[in-house]
Write an enzyme that holds these catalytic residues in place. Structure first.
Site, short mmCIF file in Angstrom:
data_model
loop_
_atom_site.label_atom_id
_atom_site.label_comp_id
_atom_site.label_asym_id
_atom_site.label_seq_id
_atom_site.Cartn_x
_atom_site.Cartn_y
_atom_site.Cartn_z
N LYS A 52 16.29 -14.79 -36.19
CA LYS A 52 14.97 -14.85 -35.55
C LYS A 52 13.91 -14.24 -36.47
O LYS A 52 12.81 -14.77 -36.60
CB LYS A 52 15.01 -14.12 -34.20
CG LYS A 52 15.71 -14.96 -33.12
CD LYS A 52 16.10 -14.18 -31.88
CE LYS A 52 16.94 -15.07 -30.98
NZ LYS A 52 17.59 -14.38 -29.87
N GLN A 96 17.40 -8.83 -26.88
CA GLN A 96 18.61 -9.60 -27.17
C GLN A 96 19.70 -9.27 -26.14
O GLN A 96 20.03 -8.10 -25.95
CB GLN A 96 19.10 -9.29 -28.60
CG GLN A 96 20.27 -10.12 -29.05
CD GLN A 96 19.95 -11.61 -29.16
OE1 GLN A 96 18.94 -12.00 -29.73
NE2 GLN A 96 20.80 -12.44 -28.60
N ASP A 119 10.85 -15.57 -24.10
CA ASP A 119 12.15 -16.16 -23.78
C ASP A 119 12.08 -16.94 -22.47
O ASP A 119 12.96 -17.75 -22.18
CB ASP A 119 13.21 -15.05 -23.62
CG ASP A 119 14.28 -15.10 -24.70
OD1 ASP A 119 14.35 -16.13 -25.41
OD2 ASP A 119 15.05 -14.14 -24.82
#
Ligand code: NAP
Length: 294
Positions: A52, A96, A119
């Site tokens: 990422k 995460q 997200d």
């Protein structure tokens, strides 16, 4: 039969995103910033976070990686998220998953300010998606819609069958496929579906996301269907340097003989997930004022 090249689509979209980042910097003096929080050192999570960051740098974005020890308390993590919510250099926050067992993932995700939830996992974003309000679309499901469009299929009026109903893939994909602008007719299958093949044989497009290799085989699809294989499964393979190979949830060999188009694993859905994260981060930085991407 066409292989739907996720790497190529991701490359095209990332070029568009990089141009959008350059435009935002030039016209507004804003550099999109993404903060990625990693708790612990799970090897798969470390590699996702590294990927990422690399993708952010390539798109011209600012990224801030925060690696916290596995013993971090929930209160400390919530404090870090709140600080990022108030930090003007950060437009997107990603925690995460999975988190260590002593931390509530729901509490942490819902602490992210909805306008930085790139997200698309907070309850607010999911709710907005369901009622058709402007929101951050969840990255993997959004990437799946892009891949179907890229295959050349016009989803309007088509029958889409989704296998799997997780909160991160199956359910949101089904919701996106059924939106008015997409206009597919959707069937959602799961372990409670007695005869999945009965539905998949009627499908113009099948999205399979079960985490079980061989869930979809060639005899379960109709000729000319489009197959999107979301699965990522490690199969032990002594001939490979890492001792395993990756396979999807569809049996590629038999499905590719019947389908009009299919995504490979790897190289199908995977490259789109990070791409759509960059997309959302750019949208977050633009704040809806500047339509930088189509
Ligand atoms: P998950 O949370 O384990 O959910 C799997 C779903 O599949 C469940 O709803 C389950 O039904 C259903 N299912 C399992 N076996 C089935 C069967 N034989 N027939 C019908 N339904 C079945 O998995 P997930 O998080 O959605 O992930 C699915 C796969 O996608 C995994 O391989 C994962 O690694 C991969 N993935 C890839 C990406 C990417 O970027 N490429 C991103 C996310 C996930 P029940 O609800 O009834 O148990």
């Amino acid at each position: 039969m066409k292989i739907i090249d996720g790497k190529l689509l991701a490359q095209n979209l990332r070029a568009e995103i990089a141009a959008g980042v350059a435009k935002l910097k030039a016209e507004k003096g804003v550099t999109p910033g993404l903060a990625v929080i990693l708790v612990g050192d799970n090897p798969a999570s470390v590699s996702y976070v590294t990927a990422k960051e690399k993708a952010c740098a390539e798109a011209g974005m600012y990224s801030r990686e925060m690696r916290l020890p596995a013993e971090t308390t929930e209160a400390d993590l919530l404090a870090q998220v709140k600080a990022l919510n108030d930090d003007p250099a950060i437009h997107g926050i990603l925690v995460q998953l999975p988190l260590p067992k002593h931390i509530s993932e729901k509490a942490v995700i819902d602490a992210i300010a909805p306008d930085k939830d790139v997200d698309g996992f907070t309850a607010v974003n999911v709710g907005r998606m369901m009622i058709g309000e402007r929101c951050f679309l969840p990255c993997t499901p959004h990437g799946i819609i892009k891949l179907i469009e890229f295959s050349g299929m016009d989803l309007r009026g088509k029958h889409a069958v989704v296998i799997g109903r997780s909160n991160i893939v199956g359910k949101p994909v089904a919701a996106l496929l059924a939106r008015k602008e997409t206009n597919a007719t959707v069937t959602l299958c799961h372990t409670g579906t007695p005869d999945v093949a009965h539905f998949t044989r009627q499908a113009d497009v099948v999205v399979v996301a079960t985490g079980r290799p061989g869930t979809l085989t060639g005899d379960m699809i109709k000729p000319g269907a489009v197959v999107i294989d979301v699965g990522v499964n490690r199969i032990p393979d002594a001939t490979k340097p890492k001792g395993f190979r990756l396979v999807g949830d569809a049996d590629f060999e038999s499905c590719s003989k019947v389908a009009a188009a299919i995504t490979p694993v790897p190289g199908g859905v995977g490259p789109l997930t990070i791409t759509m994260l960059l997309w959302n981060t750019l949208e977050a930085a633009a704040g809806g004022e500047l339509r930088v991407i189509s």
